[in-house]
Design a protein around this motif. Structure first.
Motif, short mmCIF file in Angstrom:
data_model
loop_
_atom_site.label_atom_id
_atom_site.label_comp_id
_atom_site.label_asym_id
_atom_site.label_seq_id
_atom_site.Cartn_x
_atom_site.Cartn_y
_atom_site.Cartn_z
N ALA A 123 0.82 -1.21 0.00
CA ALA A 123 0.00 0.00 0.00
C ALA A 123 0.86 1.26 0.00
N ARG A 124 2.08 1.16 0.50
CA ARG A 124 3.00 2.30 0.53
C ARG A 124 3.94 2.31 -0.66
N GLY A 125 3.75 1.38 -1.59
CA GLY A 125 4.55 1.36 -2.81
C GLY A 125 5.97 0.88 -2.62
N ALA A 126 6.21 0.10 -1.54
CA ALA A 126 7.57 -0.36 -1.24
C ALA A 126 7.75 -1.86 -1.48
N ALA A 127 6.70 -2.53 -1.94
CA ALA A 127 6.77 -3.98 -2.16
C ALA A 127 5.75 -4.39 -3.21
N THR A 128 6.03 -5.49 -3.86
CA THR A 128 5.03 -6.15 -4.70
C THR A 128 4.85 -7.55 -4.14
N VAL A 129 3.64 -8.09 -4.28
CA VAL A 129 3.31 -9.37 -3.65
C VAL A 129 2.92 -10.37 -4.73
N VAL A 130 3.46 -11.58 -4.61
CA VAL A 130 3.17 -12.67 -5.55
C VAL A 130 2.49 -13.80 -4.79
N ASP A 131 1.40 -14.31 -5.33
CA ASP A 131 0.72 -15.46 -4.74
C ASP A 131 1.53 -16.71 -5.05
N ILE A 132 2.08 -17.32 -4.03
CA ILE A 132 2.95 -18.47 -4.25
C ILE A 132 2.19 -19.67 -4.80
N VAL A 133 0.87 -19.69 -4.62
CA VAL A 133 0.05 -20.80 -5.11
C VAL A 133 -0.01 -20.80 -6.64
N THR A 134 -0.11 -19.61 -7.23
CA THR A 134 -0.22 -19.50 -8.68
C THR A 134 1.08 -19.05 -9.33
N LEU A 135 2.16 -19.07 -8.57
CA LEU A 135 3.45 -18.57 -9.07
C LEU A 135 3.97 -19.43 -10.22
N ASP A 136 4.48 -18.76 -11.25
CA ASP A 136 5.26 -19.42 -12.28
C ASP A 136 6.42 -18.51 -12.65
N LYS A 137 7.27 -18.98 -13.54
CA LYS A 137 8.48 -18.22 -13.87
C LYS A 137 8.15 -16.83 -14.37
N GLY A 138 7.17 -16.72 -15.25
CA GLY A 138 6.83 -15.43 -15.84
C GLY A 138 6.32 -14.44 -14.81
N VAL A 139 5.41 -14.87 -13.96
CA VAL A 139 4.83 -13.98 -12.94
C VAL A 139 5.92 -13.52 -11.97
N PHE A 140 6.74 -14.45 -11.52
CA PHE A 140 7.78 -14.12 -10.55
C PHE A 140 8.83 -13.21 -11.17
N LEU A 141 9.21 -13.48 -12.41
CA LEU A 141 10.21 -12.65 -13.08
C LEU A 141 9.70 -11.23 -13.28
N GLU A 142 8.41 -11.09 -13.61
CA GLU A 142 7.83 -9.77 -13.77
C GLU A 142 7.87 -8.98 -12.46
N ALA A 143 7.54 -9.66 -11.34
CA ALA A 143 7.58 -9.00 -10.04
C ALA A 143 9.00 -8.57 -9.70
N LEU A 144 9.98 -9.43 -9.94
CA LEU A 144 11.38 -9.10 -9.68
C LEU A 144 11.81 -7.90 -10.53
N THR A 145 11.47 -7.94 -11.79
CA THR A 145 11.88 -6.87 -12.71
C THR A 145 11.29 -5.53 -12.29
N ASN A 146 10.03 -5.53 -11.87
CA ASN A 146 9.40 -4.28 -11.42
C ASN A 146 10.14 -3.69 -10.23
N VAL A 147 10.42 -4.51 -9.25
CA VAL A 147 11.08 -4.01 -8.03
C VAL A 147 12.51 -3.58 -8.32
N LEU A 148 13.19 -4.28 -9.22
CA LEU A 148 14.58 -3.97 -9.51
C LEU A 148 14.74 -2.72 -10.38
N TYR A 149 13.80 -2.50 -11.29
CA TYR A 149 14.02 -1.47 -12.30
C TYR A 149 13.06 -0.30 -12.24
N LYS A 150 12.00 -0.38 -11.46
CA LYS A 150 11.14 0.79 -11.26
C LYS A 150 11.63 1.55 -10.03
N PRO A 151 12.15 2.75 -10.20
CA PRO A 151 12.77 3.48 -9.08
C PRO A 151 11.82 3.73 -7.91
N SER A 152 10.52 3.75 -8.17
CA SER A 152 9.58 4.11 -7.11
C SER A 152 9.63 3.15 -5.93
#
Length: 549
Positions: free
Chosen positions: A429-458
């Motif tokens: 809610a404060r824009g400091a994390a993204t959350v992935v549902d481990i139940v539906t996790l796959d490579k694409g979803v997890f990689l997208e979450a990692l990429t957002n946190v690594l490369y979006k400066p916010s």
């Protein structure tokens, strides 16, 4: 002339010797006074902790109190996982037990029951109901084990006599279990809670005023800005949650309390009578809400500047170059995952230019990349504080979240159970994390979450803003915790900070009796007024009728 020079030289040497002796005497007296003051002011503290990650932060307070000259005694079960019998910082009392804090209990629950249920049934009302039942049943077993420990203590006459004669100054406990509060009541000692959770839920909801219009119940993952449907769900979740926790207390702790304290004793008052609540949260992390005078906020007290890493880890981090490192740890309870989930995570990591340090004790995933280092253990605080660390993949435990805030490292959350989804939802809610549902996790979803946190400066900017707010305090949280513990020892409690609300029934607390009385008065006045008006009207009507006749 020579003899005069020798005389001056001798005088100077003698004067220097006198000055040196004077300083030595002053220093010796200072050391002696300091030692004596420690002996005089040092208190005797009985600690009744909870094992696992809760002990990790309790141990920080124990070590700090010991460094201040206090004598610490820790109660532990014989099969404790983290709480060691021998320590330089405390004396232990070991209680024979087959329950205690089983190392595999929660990990088997999380991976073998909760995660399996979600993967088999997906999202929905049935899954929610099933998970609720699983949590209730698992906590019931866990608290029965905790009752076994406190029962053994209360029924051991020799041990109870020792504890009474030891003349402790206070009990410091984690109210996630009830044993410490029971023992404090039996010994008649002041009580300090190291707390975020009690056996009846989040501490604020138990002690402080909690309007459900803007205070989300833990399980909902809502913010303090709720729509009408969310407020309906929030109230419903609160009622169900409170009733669930109460039912566990009735069937576990209540029996031992009634046996040792009498049938009319309300176990809940044991908690509410605590002198100080050391809250492992603050309003940088939590949403603003009403509080109480004896609630002291010590969020992040276990955090500290990073220490140098072991050379092999330092070399690995430095080899990452400008891309930096991603760290992953799922806490003390879960160090491995189902094989297919681990493969998806490893495959996503392999696509990153960053190096990855992953605390993982299971078989190496088949998709493990050359950039990923698997370790059995990692120095989490020191890695988070390293300038090469770019992101933290975490389950959302309180300790890890607070360390991430302290060091300003954004998170990719993989919540598993208990309060973890709620913790991560606050950072999301404060824009400091993204959350992935481990139940539906796959490579694409997890990689997208990692990429957002690594490369979006916010993400990093928002987390570093939280870090600046958290660090901007007049007193360090750990010093605050120690001060209030010593305050309770000095004054034999802190009853002047404790509200009398805990002695009130629900009806009195919410002024239902007063409201009912006022409404009754209004009703009586209204009825009386109507009767008078009716009487007057009848007389007027009768007079007018008589005149006409």
């Amino acid at each position: 002339m020579v003899s005069q020079r020798l005389g001056i030289k001798g005088f100077c040497e003698g004067f220097t010797m006198v000055v040196w002796l004077y300083h030595l005497t002053v220093i010796s007296m200072a050391v002696l006074l300091f030692t004596l003051s420690n002996r005089v002011n040092g208190g005797k503290i009985l600690v009744y902790p909870l094992d696992g990650s809760h002990w990790v932060n309790m141990k920080v307070i124990v070590e700090e109190l010991h460094s201040k000259g206090h004598d610490i005694t820790v109660v532990r079960a014989s099969n404790s996982w983290y709480i060691k019998e021998n320590s330089n910082h405390y004396t232990s009392i070991t209680i024979p037990n087959t329950g205690g804090f089983d190392e595999n209990f929660f990990s088997e629950y999380i991976l073998g029951k909760e995660l399996k249920t979600q993967r088999e049934h997906g999202k929905g009302i049935w899954t929610t109901f099933t998970l609720h039942s699983l949590i209730r049943d698992s906590l019931f077993v866990f608290h029965n084990n905790m009752v076994e420990v406190i029962t053994r203590i209360l029924e051991d006459d020799e041990l109870m006599l020792f504890l009474q004669e030891a003349k402790f100054d206070l009990v410091l406990t984690d109210p996630s279990v009830g044993g410490g509060t029971i023992l404090a009541r039996r010994l008649g000692l002041p009580l300090v809670h190291n707390v975020r959770w009690t056996i009846q839920g989040e501490a604020h909801l138990f002690l402080a005023p909690s309007p459900l219009s803007y205070i989300p119940y833990t399980a909902t993952e809502f913010t303090d800005k709720m729509t009408f449907p969310q407020r309906v769900i929030n109230v419903f979740a609160y009622i169900v949650g409170v009733q669930t926790m109460a039912s566990m207390i009735v069937s576990t702790y209540k029996a031992v309390v009634q046996h040792h304290f009498g049938p009319d004793v309300d176990f809940r008052t044991f908690f509410l009578e605590a002198d100080i609540w050391l809250m492992r949260t603050d309003f940088v992390f939590d949403f603003p809400r009403p509080t109480m005078p004896n609630m002291v906020y010590i969020s992040g007290f276990q955090c500290k500047p990073p220490k140098p890493l072991p050379q092999d880890l330092e070399d690995f981090l430095q080899s990452s170059g400008e891309h930096g490192v991603v760290m992953m740890s799922l806490g003390t309870l879960v160090s491995k995952l189902p094989e297919d989930i681990a493969d998806e995570i490893a495959a996503a990591f392999a696509q990153l230019p960053q190096k990855v340090i992953w605390r993982y004790t299971g078989p190496p995933p088949s998709t493990l990349g050359n950039n990923t280092l698997l370790v059995d253990w990692l120095p989490q605080n020191d890695l988070l504080g390293h300038p090469k660390t770019r992101a933290f993949v975490a389950h959302g435990g309180t300790n890890g979240v607070q360390e991430a805030i302290y060091h300003g490292v954004p998170l990719v959350g993989l919540p598993l159970a208990f309060d973890q989804p709620d913790n991560l939802s606050k950072l999301k809610a404060r824009g400091a994390a993204t959350v992935v549902d481990i139940v539906t996790l796959d490579k694409g979803v997890f990689l997208e979450a990692l990429t957002n946190v690594l490369y979006k400066p916010s993400y990093r900017e928002n987390m570093q803003r939280l870090s600046r707010l958290h660090r901007d305090q007049p007193v360090k949280p750990l010093d605050t915790a120690v001060f209030w513990i010593e305050f309770v020892m000095r004054h034999k409690g802190a009853r002047h900070l404790r509200s009398e609300s805990y002695k009130m029934s629900w009806i009195v607390y919410h002024s239902v009796d007063v409201i009912a009385t006022l409404l009754a008065c209004v009703l009586i006045i209204a009825v009386f007024g109507l009767a008078v008006i009716r009487c007057v009207c009848r007389k007027v009507f009768c007079k007018q009728k008589a005149k006409r006749e």
